[in-house]
Motif scaffolding. Structure first.
Motif, short mmCIF file in Angstrom:
data_model
loop_
_atom_site.label_atom_id
_atom_site.label_comp_id
_atom_site.label_asym_id
_atom_site.label_seq_id
_atom_site.Cartn_x
_atom_site.Cartn_y
_atom_site.Cartn_z
N THR A 50 40.05 35.50 63.90
CA THR A 50 40.32 36.60 63.90
C THR A 50 39.92 37.72 64.09
O THR A 50 40.02 38.85 64.50
CB THR A 50 41.62 36.48 62.83
OG1 THR A 50 42.67 35.36 63.35
CG2 THR A 50 43.17 38.20 63.73
N GLY A 51 39.07 38.25 62.70
CA GLY A 51 38.26 39.03 62.67
C GLY A 51 37.19 39.24 63.40
O GLY A 51 36.74 40.37 63.99
N GLY A 52 36.35 37.80 63.88
CA GLY A 52 35.69 38.10 65.03
C GLY A 52 36.05 38.54 66.12
O GLY A 52 35.23 39.34 67.32
N VAL A 53 36.97 38.34 66.84
CA VAL A 53 37.81 38.21 67.72
C VAL A 53 37.95 39.57 67.88
O VAL A 53 37.86 40.36 69.39
CB VAL A 53 38.83 36.94 68.17
CG1 VAL A 53 40.50 38.30 69.12
CG2 VAL A 53 38.84 36.12 68.56
N GLU A 54 38.70 40.57 66.57
CA GLU A 54 38.67 41.77 66.77
C GLU A 54 37.15 42.48 67.09
O GLU A 54 37.59 43.86 67.52
CB GLU A 54 39.75 42.56 65.41
CG GLU A 54 40.39 41.35 65.11
CD GLU A 54 41.59 42.88 65.62
OE1 GLU A 54 41.41 43.20 66.69
OE2 GLU A 54 42.35 41.75 66.71
#
Length: 387
Positions: A50-54
């Motif tokens: 999720t952090g990477g997608v953000e």
């Protein structure tokens, strides 16, 4: 796990619930980790994705998250934090990890003295990290101050620790091969072990008849009814786990206490593999389901819980006769499984009474009964009878 969630070029999986369905059972089988630890692993991987997608949404360059070192995240459901050691859930049962402490006269100026031993800070979770170069495990404990939010701002409306409840209430659960599938310390019977065994026997009989036929059609039918029975069994166990959690909610308890799973497997070692699977799966489902609640699951040493009188404490092999319990000392008579469930909860309360820290940091603990609570000193607190 992060590789699985990141494999889509245009659509990464950032939902923990969506990741659990395809990953959970496979990880349980491959790792032998408890339900709670598998849940934590999936959550950690999804949080990283999720952090990477953000970052991608913000136009930043990034790639699939990778974890360079071996680690496990523990919370109060999978670890117990004591004054000088922690107990951690592992595939081989709970292990005790002793802390390496600074000298007592020097602790005040160390993080251990300022935070861990302080009444103003509570353990929230811990990460077990493995250093491959040193072949050593390190436990990193995270603490939080209940009077401050995650942003560091003081909580104006929060209760002080002096006003916080010091006592927790636990529900003891006795699992059985015959009679009621599970009996609680509130005298609630959940499911029928006899019914579950009967359904299994029906399936075995039908499979045996088809095997004698030996035709291709019979083989296909065996596979079909086997799949149907597996689905039925899992659904039945799901419903019984829901029943137990509902009872815990009705009794307003903080935790659900079982006997150690190793003993459960040993106690039915002469029974069928199906029975062994059913009891282990039931506990696993309860651990899984409490993830979305404030409840926790823990285990106690099972020694003599079936022979000990929950009324006076007398332990004698003649106290129990199948499902009947009559104390040889005080003549207390009660259902044997109900007596065992009370002993299971009372033993956990005894651990807290002897100075071990509970999952909630309680000073003392009580066991839930049908019409009240009882502490380890035998002090009874009545409550309104439930319908």
């Amino acid at each position: 796990m992060s590789e699985w969630a990141w494999r889509y070029d245009d659509y990464c999986i950032t939902s923990k619930s969506r990741a659990e369905e395809p990953l959970y059972d496979e990880l349980r089988e491959e790792t032998d980790l408890t339900a709670n630890l598998v849940q934590k692993g999936i959550r950690r991987a999804i949080e990283a994705v999720t952090g990477g997608v953000e970052k991608l949404k913000q136009g930043e360059k990034t790639s699939q998250p990778k974890f360079d070192s071996w680690s496990i995240v523990y919370d109060k459901r999978s670890a117990t934090f004591n004054d000088d050691h922690a107990t951690l859930s592992t595939p081989n049962g709970r292990v005790s990890a002793e802390y390496v402490l600074p000298p007592e006269n020097e602790r005040e100026d160390t993080p251990f003295g300022r935070y861990y031993e302080s009444d103003n800070w509570n353990v929230s979770r811990a990460t077990l990290q493995y250093d491959e170069n040193e072949d050593t495990f390190y436990l990193h404990v995270t603490l939080k101050n209940p009077d401050y939010g995650s942003d560091g701002a003081e909580r104006q409306e929060s209760e002080s620790r002096d006003d916080a409840p010091e006592n927790g209430v636990v529900l003891g659960v006795d699992l059985n091969v015959t009679g009621a599938f599970a009996v609680t310390s509130t005298a609630e019977s959940i499911g029928s072990a006899d019914f579950l065994t009967h359904k299994r026997d029906q399936y075995d009989q039908r499979r045996a008849c088809l095997q004698q036929t030996g035709t291709r059609s019979a083989v296909l039918t065996i596979q079909s009814i086997g799949s149907q029975f597996s689905e039925w069994s899992l659904d039945w166990l799901h419903n019984r786990a829901n029943d137990l959690i509902e009872e815990a909610g009705d009794a307003d308890v903080d935790g659900i206490i079982f006997e150690d799973l190793t003993h459960i497997r040993e106690s039915i070692a002469n029974g069928s593999k199906f029975q062994q699977w059913a009891y282990a799966k039931f506990v696993e489902l309860v651990e899984y389901k409490v993830e979305s609640t404030e409840l926790f699951v823990d285990f106690v040493n099972p020694a003599y819980t079936s022979q000990r009188c929950s009324h006076c404490g007398c332990t004698h092999k003649d106290n129990r006769d199948d499902k009947q319990f009559e104390c040889q000392s005080c003549r207390y008579e009660v259902n044997a499984d109900y007596n065992a469930a009370k002993n299971i909860a009372n033993r956990y309360c005894g651990y807290i009474h002897c100075g071990q820290k509970s999952r909630g940091g309680w000073a003392t603990s009580q066991l839930a009964l049908k019409s009240g609570t009882l502490n380890v000193n035998g002090e009874y607190t009545p409550s309104a009878l439930r319908g």
